[in-house]
Every structure is written in structure tokens, then in C-alpha cells.
Enzyme design. Structure first.
Site, PDB file in Angstrom:
ATOM      1  N   ILE A 142     -32.109  40.916  -0.704  1.00 52.82           N
ATOM      2  CA  ILE A 142     -32.630  41.790  -1.762  1.00 52.82           C
ATOM      3  C   ILE A 142     -32.656  43.242  -1.289  1.00 52.82           C
ATOM      4  CG2 ILE A 142     -34.724  42.336  -3.084  1.00 52.82           C
ATOM      5  CD1 ILE A 142     -35.345  39.273  -3.074  1.00 52.82           C
ATOM      6  N   ASP A 197     -34.278  48.035   9.721  1.00 56.86           N
ATOM      7  CA  ASP A 197     -34.248  46.577   9.920  1.00 56.86           C
ATOM      8  C   ASP A 197     -34.415  46.263  11.401  1.00 56.86           C
ATOM      9  OD1 ASP A 197     -33.513  43.664   9.617  1.00 56.86           O
ATOM     10  OD2 ASP A 197     -32.985  44.349   7.622  1.00 56.86           O
ATOM     11  N   ASN A 250     -39.824  46.146   1.563  1.00 56.58           N
ATOM     12  CA  ASN A 250     -39.151  44.895   1.181  1.00 56.58           C
ATOM     13  C   ASN A 250     -39.133  43.843   2.293  1.00 56.58           C
ATOM     14  OD1 ASN A 250     -36.863  43.233  -0.255  1.00 56.58           O
ATOM     15  ND2 ASN A 250     -36.017  43.810   1.745  1.00 56.58           N
ATOM     16  N   SER A 271     -44.146  38.561  -4.772  1.00 57.37           N
ATOM     17  CA  SER A 271     -43.499  37.284  -5.106  1.00 57.37           C
ATOM     18  C   SER A 271     -44.375  36.597  -6.148  1.00 57.37           C
ATOM     19  CB  SER A 271     -43.420  36.406  -3.846  1.00 57.37           C
ATOM     20  OG  SER A 271     -43.381  35.032  -4.190  1.00 57.37           O
ATOM     21  N   TYR A 307     -47.647  32.318   3.084  1.00 56.71           N
ATOM     22  CA  TYR A 307     -46.751  33.211   2.340  1.00 56.71           C
ATOM     23  C   TYR A 307     -47.443  33.716   1.067  1.00 56.71           C
ATOM     24  CZ  TYR A 307     -42.488  34.917   0.085  1.00 56.71           C
ATOM     25  OH  TYR A 307     -41.544  35.709  -0.527  1.00 56.71           O
ATOM     26  N   LYS A 324     -48.446  37.627   0.029  1.00 56.33           N
ATOM     27  CA  LYS A 324     -47.946  38.330  -1.150  1.00 56.33           C
ATOM     28  C   LYS A 324     -49.096  38.726  -2.080  1.00 56.33           C
ATOM     29  CE  LYS A 324     -43.657  38.441   0.087  1.00 56.33           C
ATOM     30  NZ  LYS A 324     -43.045  39.724   0.472  1.00 56.33           N
ATOM     31  N   THR A 338     -30.629  34.297  -1.584  1.00 63.38           N
ATOM     32  CA  THR A 338     -30.309  35.153  -0.425  1.00 63.38           C
ATOM     33  C   THR A 338     -30.241  34.261   0.817  1.00 63.38           C
ATOM     34  OG1 THR A 338     -32.621  35.504   0.197  1.00 63.38           O
ATOM     35  CG2 THR A 338     -31.689  37.043  -1.405  1.00 63.38           C
TER      36      THR A 338
END
Ligand SMILES: NC(=O)c1ccc[n+]([C@@H]2O[C@H](COP(=O)([O-])OP(=O)(O)OC[C@H]3O[C@@H](n4cnc5c(N)ncnc54)[C@H](O)[C@@H]3O)[C@@H](O)[C@H]2O)c1
Length: 265
Positions: A27, A46, A98, A150, A163, A167, A198
Site C-alpha cells: 500500500i 523503509d 503507513n 484498519s 493488531y 489500529k 499485498t
């Protein structure tokens, strides 16, 4: 959509600089590409410089301008160094938080170490990157921040305890930042995708369902009422809109991009 829009002159980011964390893949790469093709100078942040440089090359081949930076956004000292360096050289108009990792397990199968790891990468990184940029955005008269949340934040996905927690925190930070910097002309929004195809998804299937990847892929696709996963470019289209001047009236909002997951199941 972005190339047609670019032709129409809408959703342009000419003269803007953007940072996209986790921009080397998935993404983040789609967002970095869309922004660069809309005229922005994009900084891809990154973990590995090789991966970031490869992304920069692919964007250049498509006609966009980008630079790559190695930085673990979970580590405050690294963010302060890399972002500090960048900010002394240019104004950053847009920050896209992101970068993120998966966390599998329920509350009773998640270890404290797993919880901390997901928290560091998915939550602390948003804090580190935003706090590194916001002072200069205020000084420059404004900016745009976009956070990748998310649907797990609002729906509590099965077997995704840490997770979903992370989020949820991303959403809360979005609202808090949007409110605190309204008067400083800084807009802050979130996108909440359902499953997007992805490397994140492919890696999960290869690791957890070896030999059954295709079957599980179908199952994950069917979880979206629309019958498929999203594409990274579909997230990038919404990101481009939200970070452009066309979205000047939008702040403090979470946008589900979910093939009907939240409302139509
Ligand atoms: N793919 C999905 O189904 C989906 C759905 C909802 C939300 N999201 C969110 O979207 C974001 C991107 O997901 P994706 O599917 O493109 O993932 P991906 O794994 O394909 O790409 C993530 C990128 O982030 C980088 N990254 C990871 N940890 C980092 C760190 N500590 N510092 C710097 N970079 C780091 C990785 O190297 C990679 O390039 C994540 O925040 C994810 O939680 C993904």
C-alpha cells in the site's frame, strides 16, 4: 484514476513534499507512486535502503520523483535523525504513517513480547514520525497527516488481538492530532482498509497455510461482501484525494475502504 485526474488537473501535488513510511512495498508503494505521479517529491522511508531504492527506481521509471531513506520508524532515535535531516533541507507538506506489521493471536495466545513488538511498530511509529514533523508543519503554516488504520480497529478481527489494539490506537491518535492542530491548518485523517492484496497477505498465507494458499486466498477474498480483496492502488486513490487540496474540508475522519465489510455483512 490518479492519472486521469492528473490530466484533469485535480488532485495535483505539484511543489509538495511527502514522506511515506513503509513506502517500499504494498500500500505504501502504491501511495508513494500515486503522489509522485501527481507531482509531489516523495520520500520513501523503509527498513532497508535497498528496498527503498528499488521503489525509487520503479517510480522514476514511471515518470515520478522520489528519494529513499533507511529508517526503522519504531525507533525514536532513528526517526529523529532521518526526519531531522530531511526537515533541515526541505518543507514536508504531507506525512503518511503507513508502515505496519501483522500480529496474529487472541488475548490468551499473544505473548507480551508479540504485544510489545506490534505496539512499537504500529503505534509508537505514528507517535515518533508525527512528533518529528508536526513542529515544522506548524511553523510552515500547515500540513496533512494520513494514518493507515484498519477495519480491525472498529470490528475487532478474529485472532488479531494485538493488531486490532494497535489500529484502534492509530484511530485515536488520528482524532487527537486532528483536534489539537485544527487551528494550525493541519488536517489529519485515517484510512481503514479491509483485506488488501499485498505481500503482507501473501507472506501470511505462505507462513501459516503452506500448500493451502489458494484455498485460503479465496476464503480471505470472500470475507469482503464485494467478493474480493482491495488493490493497493485503490487505497492510493483515496490517499491522494485526502492529501490533496480537494479534501481541504476534511479532517478528523476515518475512511473505511472495505468492499462492504463494516456495513454490509
Ligand atoms: N494489506 C492489508 O490487507 C491491510 C489491511 C488493512 C490495513 N493495512 C495496513 O496498511 C499498511 C501497509 O500494509 P501492506 O499490506 O502494504 O504491508 P507490506 O508488508 O506489504 O508493506 C509494509 C512496508 O512497511 C515496512 N515496514 C515494516 N516495519 C517497518 C518499520 N519498523 N520501519 C520502517 N518500515 C517498516 C516494510 O518493510 C514494508 O515495506 C500497514 O499499516 C497495515 O497494517 C493493510
Amino acid at each position: 484514476m490518479h492519472s486521469d485526474s492528473a490530466k484533469l488537473g485535480k488532485f495535483r501535488l505539484d511543489g509538495r513534499s511527502a514522506i511515506v513510511t513503509g513506502g517500499a512495498n504494498g500500500i505504501g508503494f502504491a501511495i508513494a507512486s500515486a503522489f509522485a505521479l501527481a507531482g509531489a517529491t516523495v520520500h520513501i522511508v523503509d527498513l532497508s535502503l535497498d528496498a527503498a531504492s528499488d521503489a525509487v527506481q520503479r517510480i522514476a521509471q514511471a515518470g515520478g520523483s522520489a528519494k529513499g531513506h533507511a529508517c526503522n520508524v519504531a525507533v525514536k532515535e532513528e526517526v529523529d535523525r532521518v526526519f531531522g535531516d530531511l526537515l533541515t533541507r526541505e518543507r514536508i507538506h504531507i506525512l503518511v504513517n503507513n508502515a505496519g506489521i501483522a500480529g496474529i493471536g487472541r488475548v490468551d495466545t499473544t505473548t507480551a513480547e508479540d504485544f510489545d513488538r506490534v505496539f512499537q511498530v504500529n503505534v509508537k511509529s505514528v507517535f515518533h514520525c508525527t512528533s518529528a514533523c508536526i513542529g515544522s508543519m506548524v511553523k510552515a503554516g500547515g500540513g496533512v497527516i494520513l494514518n493507515m488504520a484498519s477495519i480491525s480497529a472498529s470490528s475487532g478481527l478474529e485472532d488479531r488481538f494485538s493488531y486490532s489494539m494497535s489500529k484502534g490506537a492509530v484511530l485515536s491518535m488520528t482524532y487527537s492530532i486532528a483536534r489539537d492542530f485544527l487551528k494550525q491548518n493541519i488536517r489529519c485523517n485515517a484510512i481503514s482498509p479491509a483485506r488488501v492484496h499485498t505481500g503482507f497477505v501473501d507472506g501470511y498465507l505462505a507462513k501459516n497455510y503452506p500448500g493451502k494458499e489458494a484455498e485460503m486466498f479465496e476464503k480471505l477474498s470472500a470475507a469482503q461482501p464485494i467478493g474480493r480483496m482491495g488493490e493497493p492502488e485503490e487505497v492510493a486513490n483515496l490517499a491522494l484525494f485526502l492529501c490533496s487540496d480537494e479534501a481541504g474540508f476534511l479532517t478528523g475522519v476515518d475512511y473505511p475502504l472495505d468492499g462492504g465489510f463494516v456495513n454490509l455483512r
